[in-house]
Design a protein around this motif. Structure first.
Motif, PDB file in Angstrom:
ATOM      1  N   GLY A 205      29.801  17.722 -34.813  1.00 36.13           N
ATOM      2  CA  GLY A 205      29.855  17.052 -36.110  1.00 36.13           C
ATOM      3  C   GLY A 205      28.832  15.934 -36.252  1.00 36.13           C
ATOM      4  O   GLY A 205      28.077  15.896 -37.236  1.00 36.13           O
ATOM      5  N   PRO A 206      28.739  14.992 -35.293  1.00 40.43           N
ATOM      6  CA  PRO A 206      27.740  13.928 -35.413  1.00 40.43           C
ATOM      7  C   PRO A 206      26.317  14.460 -35.481  1.00 40.43           C
ATOM      8  O   PRO A 206      25.483  13.926 -36.211  1.00 40.43           O
ATOM      9  CB  PRO A 206      27.964  13.097 -34.143  1.00 40.43           C
ATOM     10  CG  PRO A 206      29.401  13.318 -33.805  1.00 40.43           C
ATOM     11  CD  PRO A 206      29.673  14.745 -34.179  1.00 40.43           C
ATOM     12  N   ARG A 207      26.039  15.535 -34.726  1.00 43.53           N
ATOM     13  CA  ARG A 207      24.681  16.092 -34.745  1.00 43.53           C
ATOM     14  C   ARG A 207      24.374  16.726 -36.103  1.00 43.53           C
ATOM     15  O   ARG A 207      23.272  16.579 -36.632  1.00 43.53           O
ATOM     16  CB  ARG A 207      24.531  17.126 -33.642  1.00 43.53           C
ATOM     17  CG  ARG A 207      23.126  17.728 -33.575  1.00 43.53           C
ATOM     18  CD  ARG A 207      22.896  18.455 -32.298  1.00 43.53           C
ATOM     19  NE  ARG A 207      21.532  18.952 -32.188  1.00 43.53           N
ATOM     20  CZ  ARG A 207      20.956  19.304 -31.036  1.00 43.53           C
ATOM     21  NH1 ARG A 207      21.638  19.180 -29.908  1.00 43.53           N
ATOM     22  NH2 ARG A 207      19.722  19.767 -31.017  1.00 43.53           N
ATOM     23  N   ILE A 208      25.345  17.414 -36.662  1.00 46.39           N
ATOM     24  CA  ILE A 208      25.143  18.026 -37.978  1.00 46.39           C
ATOM     25  C   ILE A 208      24.913  16.950 -39.028  1.00 46.39           C
ATOM     26  O   ILE A 208      24.035  17.074 -39.889  1.00 46.39           O
ATOM     27  CB  ILE A 208      26.352  18.902 -38.353  1.00 46.39           C
ATOM     28  CG1 ILE A 208      26.453  20.109 -37.415  1.00 46.39           C
ATOM     29  CG2 ILE A 208      26.251  19.383 -39.801  1.00 46.39           C
ATOM     30  CD1 ILE A 208      27.696  20.937 -37.632  1.00 46.39           C
ATOM     31  N   MET A 209      25.696  15.886 -38.968  1.00 39.43           N
ATOM     32  CA  MET A 209      25.532  14.805 -39.936  1.00 39.43           C
ATOM     33  C   MET A 209      24.155  14.162 -39.808  1.00 39.43           C
ATOM     34  O   MET A 209      23.507  13.871 -40.821  1.00 39.43           O
ATOM     35  CB  MET A 209      26.627  13.746 -39.737  1.00 39.43           C
ATOM     36  CG  MET A 209      27.999  14.173 -40.230  1.00 39.43           C
ATOM     37  SD  MET A 209      29.188  12.804 -40.221  1.00 39.43           S
ATOM     38  CE  MET A 209      29.457  12.606 -38.464  1.00 39.43           C
ATOM     39  N   ARG A 210      23.708  13.963 -38.572  1.00 42.92           N
ATOM     40  CA  ARG A 210      22.432  13.271 -38.350  1.00 42.92           C
ATOM     41  C   ARG A 210      21.238  14.155 -38.661  1.00 42.92           C
ATOM     42  O   ARG A 210      20.267  13.708 -39.267  1.00 42.92           O
ATOM     43  CB  ARG A 210      22.369  12.806 -36.893  1.00 42.92           C
ATOM     44  CG  ARG A 210      21.125  11.979 -36.582  1.00 42.92           C
ATOM     45  CD  ARG A 210      21.094  11.527 -35.135  1.00 42.92           C
ATOM     46  NE  ARG A 210      20.881  12.621 -34.197  1.00 42.92           N
ATOM     47  CZ  ARG A 210      21.804  13.151 -33.432  1.00 42.92           C
ATOM     48  NH1 ARG A 210      23.053  12.691 -33.494  1.00 42.92           N
ATOM     49  NH2 ARG A 210      21.530  14.139 -32.601  1.00 42.92           N
ATOM     50  N   ARG A 211      21.286  15.438 -38.276  1.00 47.71           N
ATOM     51  CA  ARG A 211      20.117  16.316 -38.385  1.00 47.71           C
ATOM     52  C   ARG A 211      20.073  17.142 -39.663  1.00 47.71           C
ATOM     53  O   ARG A 211      18.990  17.554 -40.102  1.00 47.71           O
ATOM     54  CB  ARG A 211      20.084  17.265 -37.178  1.00 47.71           C
ATOM     55  CG  ARG A 211      19.967  16.582 -35.824  1.00 47.71           C
ATOM     56  CD  ARG A 211      18.618  15.905 -35.667  1.00 47.71           C
ATOM     57  NE  ARG A 211      17.526  16.875 -35.728  1.00 47.71           N
ATOM     58  CZ  ARG A 211      17.069  17.552 -34.679  1.00 47.71           C
ATOM     59  NH1 ARG A 211      17.606  17.339 -33.476  1.00 47.71           N
ATOM     60  NH2 ARG A 211      16.070  18.396 -34.810  1.00 47.71           N
ATOM     61  N   HIS A 212      21.219  17.391 -40.286  1.00 50.75           N
ATOM     62  CA  HIS A 212      21.239  18.317 -41.421  1.00 50.75           C
ATOM     63  C   HIS A 212      21.795  17.724 -42.709  1.00 50.75           C
ATOM     64  O   HIS A 212      21.318  18.060 -43.788  1.00 50.75           O
ATOM     65  CB  HIS A 212      22.045  19.573 -41.051  1.00 50.75           C
ATOM     66  CG  HIS A 212      21.520  20.305 -39.861  1.00 50.75           C
ATOM     67  ND1 HIS A 212      20.425  21.125 -39.921  1.00 50.75           N
ATOM     68  CD2 HIS A 212      21.922  20.300 -38.562  1.00 50.75           C
ATOM     69  CE1 HIS A 212      20.175  21.619 -38.717  1.00 50.75           C
ATOM     70  NE2 HIS A 212      21.065  21.129 -37.876  1.00 50.75           N
ATOM     71  N   VAL A 213      22.799  16.870 -42.581  1.00 44.86           N
ATOM     72  CA  VAL A 213      23.418  16.333 -43.792  1.00 44.86           C
ATOM     73  C   VAL A 213      22.662  15.111 -44.301  1.00 44.86           C
ATOM     74  O   VAL A 213      22.255  15.057 -45.467  1.00 44.86           O
ATOM     75  CB  VAL A 213      24.907  15.983 -43.539  1.00 44.86           C
ATOM     76  CG1 VAL A 213      25.517  15.325 -44.774  1.00 44.86           C
ATOM     77  CG2 VAL A 213      25.689  17.242 -43.181  1.00 44.86           C
ATOM     78  N   LEU A 214      22.452  14.130 -43.446  1.00 50.26           N
ATOM     79  CA  LEU A 214      21.820  12.885 -43.877  1.00 50.26           C
ATOM     80  C   LEU A 214      20.431  13.091 -44.489  1.00 50.26           C
ATOM     81  O   LEU A 214      20.142  12.514 -45.546  1.00 50.26           O
ATOM     82  CB  LEU A 214      21.752  11.905 -42.708  1.00 50.26           C
ATOM     83  CG  LEU A 214      21.145  10.527 -43.022  1.00 50.26           C
ATOM     84  CD1 LEU A 214      21.931   9.838 -44.124  1.00 50.26           C
ATOM     85  CD2 LEU A 214      21.112   9.653 -41.767  1.00 50.26           C
ATOM     86  N   PRO A 215      19.545  13.910 -43.877  1.00 46.90           N
ATOM     87  CA  PRO A 215      18.222  14.089 -44.507  1.00 46.90           C
ATOM     88  C   PRO A 215      18.286  14.687 -45.905  1.00 46.90           C
ATOM     89  O   PRO A 215      17.372  14.489 -46.705  1.00 46.90           O
ATOM     90  CB  PRO A 215      17.497  15.049 -43.539  1.00 46.90           C
ATOM     91  CG  PRO A 215      18.182  14.861 -42.231  1.00 46.90           C
ATOM     92  CD  PRO A 215      19.610  14.602 -42.575  1.00 46.90           C
TER      93      PRO A 215
END
Length: 311
Positions: A205-215
């Protein structure tokens, strides 16, 4: 073990081919759209001049900010004193010039605090939903329920007046705005194909948020940042006007307004020029924010273009 390594390689390969929606893949396009907006360019020019004034203002100011000349008090604008002098004979232009540093510093740090607190809260609330969303958003609602300036005054009253406490107070006041905007944007993209693909490849979850959702939600955050900078400068001026922000002898636009209100009939320039500086700064940030909004929101851009064609 080989399956795990293969999964990691697939995930890294997937993340290497960033989705087309990512803002970082088209900075040149966004910049071109912003500079094509004449009003946004005007705002950028004004902000550039303000930044230059904030950086080199103390070195180019014609007089010291606390240099008094009682025999020349209440002197009107002239070749020697462009903005006149105040009740202590201090040069108003020098004080307005140097005060730009404090105002921009407060705006940048306060909005940085709001970003640092609000964006992670909005990311977690929007991505996970459920209990986390409910708890975090109710906390933001509590903060948001207080009038902004009253909450800032209360925080400064508890911590004491001063520049640092004013920045902290303003940052906390604007934190819920960034949390709400981030949450709403995350909800709109959390079920996109690239997010589901990253999840199926085993990304946390944190990786998805950082790499895919936030950008992919950074556009609205950038626009809100530019607008919040304007409101933060206004809030700092209000706190300084009330004696809770920048403390004497350091000049502040809000404090200069407070000092000049008692001499509006005798020497109106004492309050007029700091007020014009605030207006110009806030207007510049708003113009840049509008330009960023048009560049980052294709729907808004198409609406504006259709209206122009109809006209």
């Amino acid at each position: 073990m080989s399956e795990t390594a293969s999964g990691i390689e697939e995930l890294e390969a997937f993340e290497g081919g960033a989705p087309a929606e990512r803002l970082r893949s088209r900075p040149a396009e966004v910049w071109s759209a912003v500079v094509a907006n004449r009003l946004a360019v005007v705002g950028l020019v004004v902000l550039g001049l303000l930044v230059v004034a904030a950086v080199i203002g103390p070195t180019i100011a014609p007089f010291g900010i606390n240099e008094q000349n009682i025999t020349n008090r209440f002197a009107g604008p002239s070749r020697d004193h462009w903005f006149g002098t105040d009740d202590l004979g201090r040069d108003v232009f020098s004080r307005v010039l140097v005060a730009s540093r404090g105002s921009l510093q407060v705006g940048a740090v306060a909005v940085g605090i709001a970003l640092g607190l609000g964006v992670p809260i909005g990311l977690v609330a929007g991505f996970y939903g459920g209990l986390a969303d409910g708890a975090l958003m109710r906390l933001m609602d509590i903060v948001f329920s207080f009038p902004a300036i009253l909450l800032a005054i209360a925080i400064v009253a508890v911590r004491g007046p001063g520049l640092l406490n004013a920045m902290i107070a303003i940052g906390i006041v604007y934190m819920p705005i960034f949390a709400r905007i981030t949450r709403g944007s995350v909800i709109s993209v959390r079920n996109e194909v690239y997010v589901r693909a990253a999840r199926s490849l085993g990304a946390s979850g944190p990786r998805i948020m950082r790499r895919h959702v936030l950008p992919n939600v950074v556009g609205p955050i950038i626009v809100q940042t530019s607008l919040s900078l304007a409101f933060a400068i206004l809030s700092e001026a209000a706190l300084s006007f009330l004696g809770l922000g920048v403390q004497p002898p350091q000049p502040s636009w809000g404090r200069m307004l407070a000092d000049g209100r008692g001499f509006m009939k005798q020497a109106p320039w004492i309050g007029i020029f700091p007020g014009l500086a605030i207006v110009a700064t806030v207007m510049a940030f708003n113009l840049v924010g509008d330009g960023l909004r048009d560049a980052l929101d294709p729907r808004q851009k198409s609406i504006i273009e259709s209206r122009g064609q109809q006209a």
